[in-house]
Design an enzyme around this catalytic site. Structure first.
Site, short mmCIF file in Angstrom:
data_model
loop_
_atom_site.label_atom_id
_atom_site.label_comp_id
_atom_site.label_asym_id
_atom_site.label_seq_id
_atom_site.Cartn_x
_atom_site.Cartn_y
_atom_site.Cartn_z
N ASP A 117 -6.94 9.98 14.19
CA ASP A 117 -6.37 10.48 12.95
C ASP A 117 -5.34 9.46 12.46
O ASP A 117 -4.23 9.38 12.99
CB ASP A 117 -5.71 11.85 13.20
CG ASP A 117 -5.24 12.51 11.91
OD1 ASP A 117 -5.07 11.81 10.90
OD2 ASP A 117 -5.01 13.74 11.93
N HIS A 120 4.23 -16.69 7.47
CA HIS A 120 4.06 -15.93 6.23
C HIS A 120 4.37 -16.77 5.00
O HIS A 120 4.49 -16.24 3.90
CB HIS A 120 4.94 -14.69 6.25
CG HIS A 120 4.51 -13.68 7.27
ND1 HIS A 120 4.85 -13.80 8.61
CD2 HIS A 120 3.77 -12.56 7.17
CE1 HIS A 120 4.33 -12.78 9.27
NE2 HIS A 120 3.68 -12.02 8.43
N LYS A 127 2.54 14.64 11.90
CA LYS A 127 2.44 13.48 11.00
C LYS A 127 3.77 13.11 10.38
O LYS A 127 3.83 12.57 9.27
CB LYS A 127 1.38 13.71 9.93
CG LYS A 127 -0.04 13.88 10.52
CD LYS A 127 -1.07 14.10 9.45
CE LYS A 127 -2.47 14.15 10.06
NZ LYS A 127 -2.69 15.28 10.96
N GLU A 146 -5.07 -7.39 8.09
CA GLU A 146 -3.83 -8.17 8.12
C GLU A 146 -4.05 -9.44 8.91
O GLU A 146 -4.22 -9.42 10.13
CB GLU A 146 -2.69 -7.37 8.74
CG GLU A 146 -1.39 -8.15 8.80
CD GLU A 146 -0.28 -7.42 9.54
OE1 GLU A 146 0.77 -8.05 9.80
OE2 GLU A 146 -0.46 -6.24 9.86
#
Length: 794
Positions: free
Chosen positions: A297, A387, A223, A88
């Site tokens: 993770d 942007h 998660k 990014e």
């Protein structure tokens, strides 16, 4: 792909390179795709046992450095630079900006509040009564359950067993401390062992045997982002706090405390209405990038990114804090043992046992920094600018590297070489890295599918008369002017304050309009004076529908010296400077006094005027003030006052410039864009995209600022200016007398110092330009010499 195909995947469970290659060949077969990019393994297969199954290759993610950020934490202290793995654009820059602000204001205080990992098995019974009896019984078994769990892993310690009854089902929240491991896998194994002990006991208790059991009933929030874990914690609960003074907010974050506070207060109820868990701007950006770099993770970003971010006024500035209630991180186990991931952890001082608290504080501190930077960007109007993209009403079939081949090159070469039967046999992009000028590089964050840059080519061809031949060429593929303008505006936006606002207003008058059409037209012009100094041109390809503007030219070889020497001005000896001045003088002479004819060509684009220069004075002043704030070692208060005097009178002296003889100037005449061809030291000038109508001394002023030493003396400057004037006369032009010529140079130097030099300094704030170490002091020296001459004359 059918089920049968999937079952035929070879090498299952095998961690060898031979098995990896077998799987890759199988994938090629079932997909019909070459997949050449996956040939290289990246990591030896045998090193990935326990990390991945059916291994075929690796995917590289670039790692950038953000910071440093000054920590005043419990476990993290001192300056820290963090590796961020991301694709990014602007994330590393934004994080660094926030870190710089926090550091200049005194640093960030961080502390780990708690560290927990949970697993929540589910037990179903034949009635709510049995479920209730079980919930009551299990709370008294903590010691036995802790013993069972501890037998599985030395890193995990059971601290709590919390039964949550939902009808006939009881969910047991096993809560662990897991030391320096993330703990998801180890706590699963430990909980399984404890549950086996529970089930064994329940079989001996009448009416207590469960009708169903699962190791996870979906209450742990593994998660997943849950309100329970946001309150009770799962992972490391860590917080960071800092104070920002007004001066730092204005200088680094380019806004005000009031603007940030207002934006925050408006955003909080909006987040509540949207149902956000907690309140946050973009902590997950940093968390994900750190996770990838350090072998965490990655799926845990979902729950780890739930944050509580707060801002409040404090005196004349702000205080800000960030709480990460459930940051799942580890410094042992899992992907942390892979070589590059472990190296990143080592760089942070967090690898292995004892590192997790420091690691959690570092992640939280940098997450606070990026939150502040992004909130400030929104408050200061920089977020949208950063942007901004070029709008296109239709899909564009852009050029790709595959287009640099025979269909494009063959007609250009056949015409240039006067060989109608020429055929291109092969085209190879040379191993040299693609070269890009500063303007092309500024647009690199656009759509990467669009080809732009300077590409070295080795072209093989055949002709009926000459047989086989080869050419070393370069294809210069130009971005659109609007792409360059947007890229420059983004730099101004990141600079913030008045500069960001004013640059937006005037951005189409800073010299970049028409850069994509001007240079191809100039190369096509066939003007003899230009042809003499240009590289040999083999053709120009223009296809506006594809946004394709390509110049095919010779690749300058070993007979050319001083190419790309902007960072090495000491290589330019007096004979080189004189040769460059004499060479460009011939171009100046060809067009001197032919302003109307030059303008009538139609490709010159917008030409600056005295009236507009005066109106743009507010922009030039904002740029100079920004440079003084960002680069005070160069733009001192005295220098800023000198520049302001020049800017404030721009309308008056630019009107004098307009009355002097003007011509076609390169307008970027420096060692980035020129070289000398041996043995005669003949000028080669390329990159003419900024060419314009100006006094001829404009090119000389820029060249001298780039190549003369910072202690240049008056006699040398005078001699070179007289050489330029007499060279024009020798080429057939009628330049003014020496005094008028020197006056034109002084005004051209003023123009360069308040426009192009300030654009360089703005760029240097965000992208280092090493040549400024020489250019700025020399420009200031040349300005000083002109001030002395004016004082002596007055």
């Amino acid at each position: 792909m059918t089920t049968a195909d999937a079952e035929e995947m070879p090498g299952r469970g095998q961690y060898t390179d031979a098995a990896r290659r077998e799987r890759l060949e199988w994938l090629r077969g079932v997909t019909g795709v070459p997949l050449a990019a996956l040939d290289e393994a990246g990591i030896p297969a045998q090193d990935l046992v326990g990390n991945i199954e059916n291994y075929v290759s690796t995917v590289e993610v670039p790692v950038g450095l953000a910071g440093p950020l000054l920590f005043r934490g419990d476990a993290a202290r001192g300056p820290v630079t963090v590796p961020l793995a991301t694709t990014e654009g602007a994330l590393v820059a934004s994080t660094t900006r926030g870190a710089t602000a926090v550091t200049r204001a005194g640093g960030v205080e961080t502390r780990v509040i708690a560290q927990r990992m949970t697993r929540a098995p589910a037990f179903e019974f034949d009635g709510v009564g049995a479920a209730a009896r079980f919930a009551g019984w299990v709370t008294g078994q903590h010691a036995e359950l802790a013993e069972q769990a501890g037998a599985v892993s030395r890193h995990s310690r059971l601290v709590e067993v919390d039964p949550v009854q939902l009808g006939r089902v009881v969910h047991l929240r096993f809560v662990y401390e897991t030391a320096d491991a993330g703990g998801q896998n180890m706590t699963t194994a430990a909980t399984w062992r404890a549950c086996q002990w529970i089930n064994d006991r329940l079989t001996l208790m009448p009416g207590m045997a469960p009708t169903w059991f699962a190791i996870e009933g979906n209450m742990s929030g593994d998660k997943k982002l849950t309100h329970m874990n946001a309150i009770l914690g799962r992972g490391t609960r860590v917080t960071a706090e800092c104070a920002l003074d007004r001066a730092t907010i204005r200088r680094v974050l380019k806004t005000t405390p009031e603007a940030i506070d207002r934006t925050y207060r408006i955003a909080v109820p909006a987040a509540q209405q949207a149902g956000m868990v907690g309140f946050d701007i973009d902590a997950a950006n940093v968390i994900a990038a750190v996770y990838v770099a350090t072998g965490q993770d990655v799926a845990s970003v979902y729950e780890s990114g739930g944050a509580v971010f707060g801002v409040e006024r404090a005196g004349d500035g702000l205080r800000a804090f960030l709480l990460l209630p459930g940051l799942l991180v580890g410094t042992v186990g899992g992907g942390t043992g892979l070589p590059r991931q472990r190296a990143c952890l080592e760089a942070l001082g967090c690898a292995g046992d004892g590192g997790v608290r420091r690691f959690a504080e570092i992640v939280c501190g940098f997450a606070l920094a990026v939150n502040l930077s992004t909130l400030a960007a929104v408050a200061g109007g920089q977020f949208a600018d950063a942007h901004e993209r070029l709008g296109r009403p239709r899909r564009v079939d852009w050029l790709t590297p595959a287009d640099l081949d025979a269909p494009l090159l063959e007609p250009l070469l056949a015409k240039a070489m006067d060989e109608p039967e020429l055929r291109v046999a092969e085209v190879a992009v040379r191993a040299d890295a693609p070269q890009s000028g500063l303007l092309t590089e500024m647009t690199a964050r656009g759509d990467r599918r669009k080809l732009a840059g300077v590409f070295p080519l080795r072209v093989g061809y055949t002709t009926p008369d000459q047989g086989v031949g080869h050419l070393d060429l370069v294809a210069k593929v130009k971005p659109l002017d609007e792409e360059v303008i947007i890229a420059a505006a983004k730099l101004a936006s990141l600079s913030g304050g008045r500069l960001a606002e004013l640059y937006t207003r005037w951005r189409h008058w800073t010299g970049f309009k028409d850069v994509h059409t001007r240079e191809p037209a100039l190369y096509r012009s066939g003007d003899p004076a230009l042809t003499r100094v240009l590289p040999r041109v083999y053709g120009v390809h223009v296809d506006p529908a594809r946004e394709a503007f390509v110049i095919l030219m010779e690749r300058l070889g070993p007979d050319v010296v001083l190419k790309d020497t902007a960072d090495r001005p000491g290589l330019w000896r007096d004979e080189h400077v004189r040769a460059a001045i004499a060479g460009i003088a011939r171009v100046h002479a060809a067009w001197l006094g032919r302003e109307d004819e030059l303008a009538a060509r139609g490709w010159l684009g917008r030409v600056q005027s005295a009236e507009r220069m005066a109106a743009m004075g507010e922009l030039w002043a904002a740029m100079a003030e920004h440079a003084a704030a960002e680069h005070p070692h160069w733009i001192t208060p005295d220098v800023l006052r000198r520049l302001r005097r020049v800017i404030d009178s721009a309308g008056e002296w630019w009107a004098r410039l307009e009355r002097l003889p003007r011509t076609l100037v390169h307008n970027d005449f420096n060692p980035r864009n020129i070289a000398l061809r041996t043995p005669g030291l003949d000028l080669v000038a390329y990159d003419w995209e900024l060419a314009t109508l100006h006094v001829p001394q404009r090119d000389v002023a820029e060249l001298l600022a780039h190549v003369l030493p910072a202690d240049a003396d008056e006699s040398r400057v005078a001699a070179l200016l007289e050489l330029h004037r007499t060279s024009l006369a020798a080429a057939g032009a009628e330049p003014p007398d020496a005094a008028s010529w020197r006056e034109g140079y002084r005004l051209a130097l003023w123009d360069f110092s308040i426009t192009r030099l300030q654009l360089y300094l703005m760029t240097h704030t965000h992208r280092a330009l090493p040549f400024l170490d020489h250019l700025v002091p020399t420009t200031l020296r040349l300005l000083e010499l002109e001030d002395r001459r004016a004082a002596d004359a007055g």
